[in-house]
Design a protein around this motif. Structure first.
Motif, PDB file in Angstrom:
ATOM      1  N   PRO A   4       0.970  -1.206  -0.027  1.00 49.33           N
ATOM      2  CA  PRO A   4      -0.126  -0.075  -0.003  1.00 49.33           C
ATOM      3  C   PRO A   4       0.952   1.192   0.141  1.00 49.33           C
ATOM      4  CG  PRO A   4       0.145  -0.824   2.297  1.00 49.33           C
ATOM      5  CD  PRO A   4       0.679  -1.817   1.284  1.00 49.33           C
ATOM      6  N   ARG A   5       0.268   2.516  -0.570  1.00 49.26           N
ATOM      7  CA  ARG A   5       1.061   3.413  -0.429  1.00 49.26           C
ATOM      8  C   ARG A   5       1.063   4.037   0.898  1.00 49.26           C
ATOM      9  NH1 ARG A   5       2.177   7.830  -4.019  1.00 49.26           N
ATOM     10  NH2 ARG A   5       2.186   9.913  -2.714  1.00 49.26           N
ATOM     11  N   ARG A   6       2.474   4.453   1.073  1.00 54.04           N
ATOM     12  CA  ARG A   6       2.819   4.625   2.631  1.00 54.04           C
ATOM     13  C   ARG A   6       4.187   5.136   2.844  1.00 54.04           C
ATOM     14  NH1 ARG A   6       6.637   0.864   4.626  1.00 54.04           N
ATOM     15  NH2 ARG A   6       7.005  -0.755   3.265  1.00 54.04           N
ATOM     16  N   VAL A   7       4.721   5.903   3.869  1.00 54.84           N
ATOM     17  CA  VAL A   7       5.983   6.166   4.246  1.00 54.84           C
ATOM     18  C   VAL A   7       6.833   5.077   4.323  1.00 54.84           C
ATOM     19  CG1 VAL A   7       7.251   7.703   5.771  1.00 54.84           C
ATOM     20  CG2 VAL A   7       4.967   8.454   5.222  1.00 54.84           C
ATOM     21  N   ALA A   8       7.653   4.813   3.588  1.00 56.46           N
ATOM     22  CA  ALA A   8       8.575   3.658   3.752  1.00 56.46           C
ATOM     23  C   ALA A   8       9.753   4.115   4.622  1.00 56.46           C
ATOM     24  CB  ALA A   8       8.850   3.344   2.345  1.00 56.46           C
ATOM     25  N   LYS A   9      10.278   5.170   4.278  1.00 53.85           N
ATOM     26  CA  LYS A   9      11.574   5.527   5.150  1.00 53.85           C
ATOM     27  C   LYS A   9      11.764   7.050   5.335  1.00 53.85           C
ATOM     28  CE  LYS A   9      16.600   5.073   4.741  1.00 53.85           C
ATOM     29  NZ  LYS A   9      17.615   4.485   3.894  1.00 53.85           N
ATOM     30  N   LEU A  10      12.296   7.325   6.640  1.00 55.66           N
ATOM     31  CA  LEU A  10      12.472   8.552   6.947  1.00 55.66           C
ATOM     32  C   LEU A  10      13.895   8.581   7.261  1.00 55.66           C
ATOM     33  CD1 LEU A  10       9.462   9.556   9.520  1.00 55.66           C
ATOM     34  CD2 LEU A  10       9.748  10.228   6.760  1.00 55.66           C
ATOM     35  N   GLU A  11      14.497   9.556   6.802  1.00 65.60           N
ATOM     36  CA  GLU A  11      16.026   9.950   6.893  1.00 65.60           C
ATOM     37  C   GLU A  11      16.116  11.208   7.558  1.00 65.60           C
ATOM     38  OE1 GLU A  11      19.048   8.370   3.583  1.00 65.60           O
ATOM     39  OE2 GLU A  11      17.087   8.558   2.520  1.00 65.60           O
ATOM     40  N   VAL A  12      16.616  11.122   8.830  1.00 68.20           N
ATOM     41  CA  VAL A  12      16.760  12.467   9.787  1.00 68.20           C
ATOM     42  C   VAL A  12      18.121  12.645   9.934  1.00 68.20           C
ATOM     43  CG1 VAL A  12      15.797  13.268  12.009  1.00 68.20           C
ATOM     44  CG2 VAL A  12      14.794  11.521  10.971  1.00 68.20           C
ATOM     45  N   ILE A  13      18.479  14.059   9.774  1.00 72.12           N
ATOM     46  CA  ILE A  13      19.707  14.595  10.176  1.00 72.12           C
ATOM     47  C   ILE A  13      19.613  15.605  11.150  1.00 72.12           C
ATOM     48  CG2 ILE A  13      21.731  15.748   9.358  1.00 72.12           C
ATOM     49  CD1 ILE A  13      21.714  14.201   6.939  1.00 72.12           C
ATOM     50  N   VAL A  14      20.017  15.672  12.531  1.00 73.35           N
ATOM     51  CA  VAL A  14      20.114  16.732  13.465  1.00 73.35           C
ATOM     52  C   VAL A  14      21.535  17.143  13.490  1.00 73.35           C
ATOM     53  CG1 VAL A  14      19.409  17.358  15.678  1.00 73.35           C
ATOM     54  CG2 VAL A  14      18.053  15.660  14.494  1.00 73.35           C
ATOM     55  N   ASN A  15      21.518  18.537  13.357  1.00 72.09           N
ATOM     56  CA  ASN A  15      22.928  19.126  13.487  1.00 72.09           C
ATOM     57  C   ASN A  15      22.927  19.809  14.967  1.00 72.09           C
ATOM     58  OD1 ASN A  15      23.819  18.531  10.890  1.00 72.09           O
ATOM     59  ND2 ASN A  15      22.393  19.813  10.225  1.00 72.09           N
ATOM     60  N   LEU A  16      23.840  19.165  15.834  1.00 64.37           N
ATOM     61  CA  LEU A  16      23.920  19.745  16.994  1.00 64.37           C
ATOM     62  C   LEU A  16      25.079  20.675  17.016  1.00 64.37           C
ATOM     63  CD1 LEU A  16      23.443  16.687  19.302  1.00 64.37           C
ATOM     64  CD2 LEU A  16      21.881  18.459  19.182  1.00 64.37           C
ATOM     65  N   PRO A  17      25.126  21.700  17.963  1.00 63.71           N
ATOM     66  CA  PRO A  17      26.414  22.508  18.016  1.00 63.71           C
ATOM     67  C   PRO A  17      27.441  21.855  18.444  1.00 63.71           C
ATOM     68  CG  PRO A  17      24.329  23.557  19.093  1.00 63.71           C
ATOM     69  CD  PRO A  17      23.911  22.201  19.009  1.00 63.71           C
ATOM     70  N   SER A  18      28.599  22.360  17.799  1.00 61.70           N
ATOM     71  CA  SER A  18      29.767  21.437  17.965  1.00 61.70           C
ATOM     72  C   SER A  18      30.423  21.271  19.364  1.00 61.70           C
ATOM     73  CB  SER A  18      30.881  21.776  16.902  1.00 61.70           C
ATOM     74  OG  SER A  18      31.075  23.164  16.870  1.00 61.70           O
ATOM     75  N   ASP A  19      30.247  22.481  19.963  1.00 61.76           N
ATOM     76  CA  ASP A  19      30.957  22.744  21.340  1.00 61.76           C
ATOM     77  C   ASP A  19      30.271  21.849  22.552  1.00 61.76           C
ATOM     78  OD1 ASP A  19      28.694  24.064  21.353  1.00 61.76           O
ATOM     79  OD2 ASP A  19      29.353  25.902  22.246  1.00 61.76           O
ATOM     80  N   ILE A  20      29.142  21.188  22.229  1.00 62.95           N
ATOM     81  CA  ILE A  20      28.652  20.149  23.113  1.00 62.95           C
ATOM     82  C   ILE A  20      29.396  18.867  23.640  1.00 62.95           C
ATOM     83  CG2 ILE A  20      26.637  18.810  23.894  1.00 62.95           C
ATOM     84  CD1 ILE A  20      24.721  20.478  21.980  1.00 62.95           C
ATOM     85  N   GLU A  21      29.777  18.864  24.945  1.00 62.44           N
ATOM     86  CA  GLU A  21      30.613  18.000  25.352  1.00 62.44           C
ATOM     87  C   GLU A  21      30.149  16.382  24.995  1.00 62.44           C
ATOM     88  OE1 GLU A  21      32.173  18.026  29.330  1.00 62.44           O
ATOM     89  OE2 GLU A  21      32.237  20.503  29.414  1.00 62.44           O
ATOM     90  N   LEU A  22      31.147  15.406  24.731  1.00 60.03           N
ATOM     91  CA  LEU A  22      30.499  14.181  24.410  1.00 60.03           C
ATOM     92  C   LEU A  22      29.708  13.365  25.314  1.00 60.03           C
ATOM     93  CD1 LEU A  22      34.191  12.821  22.918  1.00 60.03           C
ATOM     94  CD2 LEU A  22      32.258  13.610  21.666  1.00 60.03           C
ATOM     95  N   ASP A  23      29.641  13.507  26.540  1.00 59.37           N
ATOM     96  CA  ASP A  23      28.771  12.788  27.422  1.00 59.37           C
ATOM     97  C   ASP A  23      27.395  13.399  27.281  1.00 59.37           C
ATOM     98  OD1 ASP A  23      30.601  11.101  28.210  1.00 59.37           O
ATOM     99  OD2 ASP A  23      30.985  12.199  30.199  1.00 59.37           O
TER     100      ASP A  23
END
Length: 132
Positions: A84-103
């Motif tokens: 059936p016609r449907r959403v098969a895939k969602l590709e999400v990219i979230v860009n966080l600020p680079s200065d956030i500590e790893l933990d």
């Protein structure tokens, strides 16, 4: 509980009203499904909901630990399937600020991936979330 009301306006277009605020949005059938594609389609809203929900949860969690996520941005790409016609895939990219500590970054990623939309979508949908 939130109530949303909608009307069918003709020509494969609907207007939805968020009753608590009175805000309105228009949906239009996409060109590949007999529409004009002049506004978000219902499945575009599903994709938009996924992206903005992840980003909102990240911001809420970041605020609780005084982590600055100013400048966070993102994008989402939706792939449709037939029969059936449907959403098969969602590709999400979230860009966080680079200065956030790893933990903190690792914690925010986990929190974002557990947003209400992510945990509500069908398991038959392929969802790929990348944080950069």
């Amino acid at each position: 509980m939130v109530r949303i009301e909608a009307t069918y306006d003709g020509n494969l277009r609907c207007t939805a009203t968020h009753m608590p605020s009175g805000s309105k949005l228009i949906t239009d059938a996409p060109v590949d499904n007999k529409g004009k594609g002049e506004s978000f389609s219902p499945t575009d809203l599903l994709a938009t909901s996924m992206l903005t929900c992840i980003m909102t949860i990240v911001a809420i969690r970041a605020e609780s630990r005084q982590i600055d996520v100013s400048g966070m941005s993102g994008s989402i790409e939706k792939t449709m399937a037939a029969n059936p016609r449907r959403v098969a895939k969602l590709e999400v990219i979230v860009n966080l600020p680079s200065d956030i500590e790893l933990d903190d970054r690792a914690w925010l990623i986990t929190e974002g991936c557990n947003c209400p939309v992510c945990v509500s979508v069908s398991e038959s949908m392929d969802v790929d979330v990348t944080f950069q």
